[in-house]
Design an enzyme around this catalytic site. Structure first.
Site, PDB file in Angstrom:
ATOM      1  N   LYS A 163     -69.889 -35.601 -36.086  1.00 14.99           N
ATOM      2  CA  LYS A 163     -69.459 -36.303 -34.882  1.00 14.99           C
ATOM      3  C   LYS A 163     -69.951 -35.613 -33.615  1.00 14.99           C
ATOM      4  CE  LYS A 163     -65.642 -35.222 -33.187  1.00 14.99           C
ATOM      5  NZ  LYS A 163     -64.277 -34.913 -32.798  1.00 14.99           N
ATOM      6  N   THR A 164     -69.752 -34.306 -33.519  1.00  8.87           N
ATOM      7  CA  THR A 164     -70.132 -33.574 -32.306  1.00  8.87           C
ATOM      8  C   THR A 164     -71.638 -33.644 -32.080  1.00  8.87           C
ATOM      9  OG1 THR A 164     -68.260 -32.081 -32.621  1.00  8.87           O
ATOM     10  CG2 THR A 164     -69.976 -31.357 -31.109  1.00  8.87           C
ATOM     11  N   ASP A 216     -64.176 -38.782 -26.762  1.00 10.62           N
ATOM     12  CA  ASP A 216     -64.066 -38.136 -28.068  1.00 10.62           C
ATOM     13  C   ASP A 216     -62.626 -38.260 -28.577  1.00 10.62           C
ATOM     14  OD1 ASP A 216     -64.718 -36.621 -30.289  1.00 10.62           O
ATOM     15  OD2 ASP A 216     -64.336 -34.711 -29.284  1.00 10.62           O
ATOM     16  N   GLU A 217     -62.434 -38.218 -29.894  1.00 12.22           N
ATOM     17  CA  GLU A 217     -61.103 -38.281 -30.530  1.00 12.22           C
ATOM     18  C   GLU A 217     -60.292 -39.455 -29.986  1.00 12.22           C
ATOM     19  OE1 GLU A 217     -60.569 -36.503 -33.016  1.00 12.22           O
ATOM     20  OE2 GLU A 217     -61.452 -34.516 -32.815  1.00 12.22           O
ATOM     21  N   ARG A 241     -60.120 -30.989 -45.229  1.00  9.45           N
ATOM     22  CA  ARG A 241     -60.400 -29.641 -44.679  1.00  9.45           C
ATOM     23  C   ARG A 241     -61.148 -28.792 -45.713  1.00  9.45           C
ATOM     24  NH1 ARG A 241     -60.864 -31.185 -40.418  1.00  9.45           N
ATOM     25  NH2 ARG A 241     -60.493 -33.173 -41.422  1.00  9.45           N
ATOM     26  N   GLN A 268     -57.713 -40.370 -39.178  1.00  5.96           N
ATOM     27  CA  GLN A 268     -57.235 -39.043 -38.775  1.00  5.96           C
ATOM     28  C   GLN A 268     -56.318 -39.117 -37.553  1.00  5.96           C
ATOM     29  OE1 GLN A 268     -59.952 -35.530 -39.334  1.00  5.96           O
ATOM     30  NE2 GLN A 268     -61.536 -37.100 -39.385  1.00  5.96           N
TER      31      GLN A 268
END
Length: 685
Positions: A33-34, A216-217, A592, A247
């Site tokens: 994503k980043t 973002d997010e 994770r 998420q």
């Protein structure tokens, strides 16, 4: 720039090169994503030729903002593109601060305002000498501001005495801020929105300045942030939001998952791009994650695919109780470290903080150093320290250190001045604080208010009575202490009430279990035992990580253990439970893990102060790991709001989904005419 773009996969490249109109980038866990966001920003500036001043990228943390800005600028440097000034890449609140510095005068206020933090806010509220918890009042005021509820409306809507009091305090607090030219954290967004809402010309000017907006997010945005973004898109629709509906785990603090689920309906002509290739985890781990999350109905839908390939099967661990679970985890962790694993690449996650107590003790017993991420160790938590202080006072009322900690907790109407005066007089008389108060009961009324005096006398009587009980029936002491002092009831009225009360109940269970196993032990022996447990003299050593699932978001570990997979613990169950958010938490926990994942179930635990037999979490079954307590039907391929096509009736929108034996039945709106059609006769557009 070619080199930068060549490092992207097909979906990432599409997201980077899609410029105009609304874009929803559904970025699965570990999907780069980043890299996608920073590459898109570099592409806009370095390839398309957009002025950096016309871009705005919003994040949720300063750390994320700094990392993204640095990465985007590094990409531009790699492409030999000179940028005279960096693009604006900051948090929502930093943007609000910058905006208010220029425009707060629109509200008749000066731009040399001071931003206060949460502690300052609580001090201001405390100065009003309120009977309610300052944390509770502070939180309620924040809720009002983030829902854009003004004090007048809060007062009008309050239907209970305490909420009416809070609403009036909110009004008083707002007046205080204005008089002293102060702005709190919530004001950075509420005042920004208010100015844009009341000044259409300025709103249009700001919208034209920031022609390309990225967020973002996005799944973590609240109602106010959504409204603010709508204002910013007044003159264009070039908004690109990046997030993962699977998420979304912060509903309890105001995040609204509908912002991402309904983005395509709110912003016309939205293009949805899914990032489904995962660069973090093995096939086996992602299979469990995909199977689990597929049971949620409120989701846009995507499937994570591993770029790593096959790995070790997901392990299931079953233990008779939490102590054996902790020992088994510690044994496995020790073996991993002995086999060369870096301790920092190992983590243990839990849904509620109370579960950390047995885990901490198990790791301590095997001398495994651990670091608690984003939390406080069990015996260092305020509510546990309070109860330990009460136990110390019951066994030794002359312990001034412990007495000062709890003399006004719960509140007994004692101010700092009164406590300092009592302490000074006790020193002058060469007595402990307790000794002075017992010897001078009648004169206490001259030092404190009548209400505080009556509560102090009751406090002294309770300590004396409990001291007698402690000498006769140690097992019953903890219940008698709660009846006398009501510490659990006190914490029920504070923020994070569930976790705090769960921790106290965990402590109750620990105390009872210790007395059962050591019937001849004294309270002093119990206190000495837990002092040894909580003293971890391994600070400089390499540590494994233990944390709540919430604290783990955004992190990744080679070796991951998730404990407490029982009904009532994970998922957490209660009147206000959102089972879909609980499932999303399970999805976050599983994703994770990079190499190895172990899911742990304990057949019994101390629960609400007593031992209880527990059923396996439904999530174990849903993830395909083992038989769980419940078998839930998977969500249909279709959901409310989907656009579909029928070979006779043409295009329509799903308004309802129901089950018809083994098939799904859809109620579909075809241009105003609603029909019930079986799902197998339509296709999704």
């Amino acid at each position: 720039m070619e080199k930068i773009l060549s490092a992207l996969n097909e979906s990432q490249l599409e997201a980077v090169k899609t410029i105009d109109d609304p874009i929803l980038i559904l970025a699965g866990a570990g999907s780069g994503k980043t890299r996608t966001i920073t590459s898109r920003l570099a592409y806009l500036i370095g390839e398309v030729g957009i002025d950096p001043a016309n871009t705005l990228t919003l994040t949720f943390t300063n750390k994320a903002a700094t990392e993204m800005r640095d990465r985007a600028l590094n990409l531009l440097r790699e492409a030999n593109i000179k940028v005279l000034y960096p693009p604006l890449l900051c948090t929502f609140h930093k943007f609000g601060l910058l905006f208010l510095k220029f425009h707060i005068s629109k509200l008749g206020r000066r731009n040399n305002f001071i931003v206060i933090d949460n502690d300052d806010k609580k001090r201001i509220l405390k100065s009003f000498e309120i009977n309610l918890s300052t944390s509770l009042v502070s939180n309620e005021i924040s809720k009002c501001k983030n829902s854009f509820i003004l004090p007048s409306l809060a007062i009008a809507q309050a239907d209970q005495k305490d909420y009416k009091t809070i609403a009036l305090l909110y009004e008083r607090y707002e007046e205080y801020l204005k008089q002293n030219n102060l702005v709190d954290f919530d004001d950075l967004l509420t005042l920004t929105y208010k100015i844009l809402d009341e000044n259409s010309d300025l709103c249009e000017e700001i919208s034209k300045r920031y022609q390309y907006i990225m967020v973002d997010e996005y799944q973590d945005t609240n109602d106010l942030q959504y409204k603010l973004l709508k204002k910013m898109c007044l003159s264009h629709s070039n908004i690109c939001v990046v997030g993962d509906d699977d998420q979304s785990i912060y509903g309890w603090r105001g995040a609204n998952i509908k912002n991402i689920l309904e983005f395509s309906q709110i912003f016309d002509n939205t293009q949805v791009i899914k990032l489904e290739y995962n660069y973090r985890s093995t096939d086996e781990i992602l299979h469990a994650a995909n199977e689990l999350i597929e049971h949620n109905r409120s989701r846009l839908g995507k499937v994570l695919k591993s770029t790593i390939g096959k790995g070790k099967a997901v392990q299931f661990m079953e233990s008779p109780d939490e102590n054996q679970e902790a020992s088994a985890i510690a044994t496995r962790v020790k073996k991993l470290i002995e086999n060369g694993a870096n301790p920092r690449s190992i983590a243990v996650l839990y849904r509620i903080n109370a579960l950390s107590r047995s885990l901490e003790e198990g790791l301590n017993r095997m001398n495994i150093p651990f670091k608690m991420v984003g939390g406080v160790k069990f015996y260092e938590r305020t509510e546990i320290k309070d109860f330990i202080s009460y136990l110390r006072i019951v066994t030794n009322p002359h312990d001034d250190f412990s007495l000062k900690r709890i003399i006004n907790r719960p509140k007994r109407g004692l101010g700092k001045t009164s406590i300092d005066k009592i302490e000074q007089l006790s020193h002058e008389g060469k007595l402990s604080i307790y000794g002075f108060m017992q010897s001078n009961r009648s004169s206490l009324e001259d030092i404190v208010s009548k209400k505080a005096y009556l509560q102090l006398v009751e406090f002294l009587d309770n300590i004396e009575a409990l001291g007698n009980i402690a000498g006769n029936s140690t097992y019953d002491l903890i219940d008698e202490m709660e009846r006398a002092f009501g510490l659990k009831a006190y914490y029920k009225g504070l923020p994070d009430a569930y976790d705090r009360v769960s921790n106290i109940e965990e402590f109750f269970g620990l105390f009872r279990d210790y007395i059962k196993q050591n019937p001849d032990s004294s309270i002093d022996m119990f206190l000495n035992e837990i002092s040894l447990q909580s003293d971890q003299d391994q600070i400089d050593a390499e540590s494994i990580n233990i944390m709540s699932v919430h604290a783990s978001k955004g992190l990744e570990f080679d070796y991951l253990f998730v404990i407490g997979l029982e009904e009532g613990f994970f998922p957490l169950l209660g009147d206000t439970t959102d089972i879909e958010e609980e499932r999303r938490l399970g999805y976050v926990a599983i994703t994770r893990a990079k190499k190895e994942l172990t899911l742990s179930y304990s057949a019994s635990r101390f629960y609400k102060g007593k031992r209880a037999d527990l059923a396996k979490s439904r999530f174990l079954n849903e993830a395909g790991i083992c038989e769980g307590s419940l078998i839930l039907q998977k969500s249909s391929e279709f959901k409310k709001g989907d656009l579909i096509k029928h070979k006779i009736f043409g295009m329509g929108r799903v308004v309802e989904v129901t089950k018809a034996k083994k098939e799904c039945k859809l109620r579909i709106n075809f241009g105003g005419s609603k029909r019930d059609i079986l799902a197998s006769f339509v296709e999704k557009i």
